[in-house]
Design a protein around this motif. Structure first.
Motif, mmCIF file in Angstrom:
data_model
loop_
_atom_site.group_PDB
_atom_site.id
_atom_site.type_symbol
_atom_site.label_atom_id
_atom_site.label_comp_id
_atom_site.label_asym_id
_atom_site.label_seq_id
_atom_site.Cartn_x
_atom_site.Cartn_y
_atom_site.Cartn_z
ATOM 1 N N ALA A 1 61.983 -94.922 4.581
ATOM 2 C CA ALA A 1 63.258 -94.424 4.057
ATOM 3 C C ALA A 1 64.364 -94.506 5.097
ATOM 4 C CB ALA A 1 63.090 -92.988 3.563
ATOM 5 N N ALA A 2 64.062 -94.071 6.327
ATOM 6 C CA ALA A 2 65.089 -94.032 7.367
ATOM 7 C C ALA A 2 65.603 -95.415 7.723
ATOM 8 C CB ALA A 2 64.534 -93.342 8.613
ATOM 9 N N VAL A 3 64.712 -96.389 7.820
ATOM 10 C CA VAL A 3 65.104 -97.721 8.279
ATOM 11 C C VAL A 3 65.629 -98.586 7.130
ATOM 12 C CG1 VAL A 3 64.288 -99.862 9.348
ATOM 13 C CG2 VAL A 3 63.528 -97.648 10.234
ATOM 14 N N PHE A 4 64.937 -98.569 6.015
ATOM 15 C CA PHE A 4 65.264 -99.510 4.940
ATOM 16 C C PHE A 4 65.999 -98.872 3.759
ATOM 17 C CE2 PHE A 4 61.440 -101.233 7.034
ATOM 18 C CZ PHE A 4 61.987 -102.405 7.509
ATOM 19 N N GLY A 5 66.034 -97.533 3.708
ATOM 20 C CA GLY A 5 66.711 -96.876 2.600
ATOM 21 C C GLY A 5 68.164 -97.272 2.436
ATOM 22 N N PRO A 6 68.968 -97.296 3.517
ATOM 23 C CA PRO A 6 70.372 -97.689 3.361
ATOM 24 C C PRO A 6 70.540 -99.091 2.782
ATOM 25 C CG PRO A 6 70.052 -96.560 5.444
ATOM 26 C CD PRO A 6 68.674 -96.777 4.866
ATOM 27 N N GLN A 7 69.652 -100.011 3.136
ATOM 28 C CA GLN A 7 69.695 -101.365 2.579
ATOM 29 C C GLN A 7 69.549 -101.339 1.066
ATOM 30 O OE1 GLN A 7 66.043 -103.731 2.722
ATOM 31 N NE2 GLN A 7 67.180 -105.359 3.775
ATOM 32 N N LYS A 8 68.845 -100.334 0.570
ATOM 33 C CA LYS A 8 68.551 -100.240 -0.863
ATOM 34 C C LYS A 8 69.506 -99.287 -1.589
ATOM 35 C CE LYS A 8 63.847 -100.933 0.710
ATOM 36 N NZ LYS A 8 64.053 -102.370 0.860
ATOM 37 N N GLY A 9 70.536 -98.841 -0.873
ATOM 38 C CA GLY A 9 71.567 -98.038 -1.514
ATOM 39 C C GLY A 9 71.443 -96.547 -1.314
#
Length: 243
Positions: A209-217
């Motif tokens: 969540a911390a690393v890839f969550g922003p990429q997914k909105g």
């Protein structure tokens, strides 16, 4: 005559690996007469099927209709590789990117509600075909659902405290109160190989969540909600969240 091999990966959001290889080769051949060999590459994300199809003679795409990460129907495919001694009934290459990936959403991002159900449906189609082995490319996911959509398609059941199925996507993870994996489809005889270029743990500062969550909105609150949901999921499945 010298042969020049063009083997780029994709440029995410700009050009596919196959198109990049073609463009590079066209540019080279416009000034040089060397033979060009195109070998588009992939890291388990978008373009993985194309890379295998180019590299493995006799491979064939198998169409499959799946539920995309936003619930819309998607006409996708998986790739059947020819029989081999270690896989007498062929190997299925299944790509998350083309079944549950970011590219299917265009510019939209629905981080808490996107899911991996379609990826699981494509895997089920390959298993129903009777393949000997699976190769699974898991890059470019649109979701942070911990694979619950994928597992649901394969027969798992995730329920809330009232015994109802949880909602698909990261939003539903916080309500998990039970997980039943008893009906999960078994692996084929040759098992499954997972293609990924990252080694992040499930949880924590370097977690999904911390690393890839922003990429997914996911915004700050969304990342926190997904992190809490993934931590809850880890209580009900036989996995090490620190691995």
């Amino acid at each position: 005559m010298t042969s020049i091999v063009f083997a780029p990966d994709s440029f995410k959001g700009s050009i596919s690996a196959a198109d990049a290889a073609t463009a590079l080769a066209d540019g080279w051949l416009s000034v040089r007469g060397d033979a060009a060999v195109l070998r588009p590459m992939a890291d388990g994300g978008e373009g993985t099927l194309d890379a295998f199809a180019t590299a493995v003679p006799g491979s064939a795409r198998v169409p499959v209709e799946v539920t995309g990460p936003d619930g819309a129907s998607v006409d996708a495919s998986w790739l059947l590789l020819p029989p081999a001694p270690e896989a007498p009934h062929g190997t299925a290459v299944v790509e998350l990117a083309s079944t549950s990936g970011l590219e299917l959403l265009g510019d939209r991002r629905i981080g808490l509600d996107a899911h991996t159900l379609g990826f699981g449906q494509a895997i089920v189609a390959a298993l129903d075909r009777g393949v000997s082995r699976l190769v699974l490319g898991i890059g470019s996911s649109a979701s942070t659902d911990g694979g619950t959509g994928l597992l649901t398609a394969l027969g798992a059941r995730f329920a809330d405290a009232a015994g109802r199925p949880i909602a698909l996507g990261a939003r539903g993870l916080g309500s998990i109160d039970a997980a039943d994996l008893s009906a999960l489809r078994p692996l084929p005889p040759g098992g499954a190989v997972v293609l990924t270029d990252v080694t992040n743990a499930l949880l924590g500062a370097r977690g999904a969540a911390a690393v890839f969550g922003p990429q997914k909105g996911l915004d700050v609150d969304g990342v926190a909600a997904a992190e809490a949901g993934l931590a809850r999921l880890a209580r009900f499945v036989p996995a090490d969240p620190s691995a």
